[in-house]
Design a protein around this motif. Structure first.
Motif: not given
Length: 138
Positions: A14-37
């Protein structure tokens, strides 16, 4: 004795999921996987966190790699760090029948890997200059 030593409990999932889902976790320029409907998970970049003067960032402005130059806003729940799913680099997460989508997704994954590894995919130098100007304007 060893009984007197205070230990910090290990982080829970749960701690890990909270950290990963924190809005502050993703900085400008970060490479991510995006899920869009309507689309499979797709590699992209965070353009910036979206917030107003009274609230912390709750959305991120992102852009899919090689599919669209139009940035759009998503919640942190629709993002994963790019390196969180190494299996998707070898086998992108698309089970549909469209060969065009599969081909575009494979090219986007290759572009993300090139960016992550410090290089650029062939033929993208001009697009990257435009991308940096576009991101600066936002």
């Amino acid at each position: 004795s060893s009984e007197d030593v205070a230990c910090t409990p290990p982080a829970t999932s749960c701690d890990l999921m909270e950290a990963l889902s924190s809005p502050d976790h993703f900085e400008s320029g970060a490479l991510v996987w995006i899920k869009k409907h309507g689309l499979p998970w797709w590699p992209g970049k965070v353009v910036r966190a979206v917030a107003d003067s009274e609230h912390p960032p709750t959305m991120h402005r992102v852009r899919h790699l090689l599919s669209s130059r139009m940035p759009f806003d998503v919640t942190p729940a629709a993002l994963l760090p790019f390196d969180a799913k190494p299996q998707w680099i070898e086998t992108p997460p698309y089970t549909g029948k469209s060969k065009a989508v599969a081909s575009q997704l494979a090219a986007a994954v290759a572009e993300a890997v090139a960016i992550r590894d410090g290089g650029r995919a062939e033929g993208t130098a001009e697009g990257n200059e435009e991308e940096e100007e576009e991101e600066a304007a936002l």
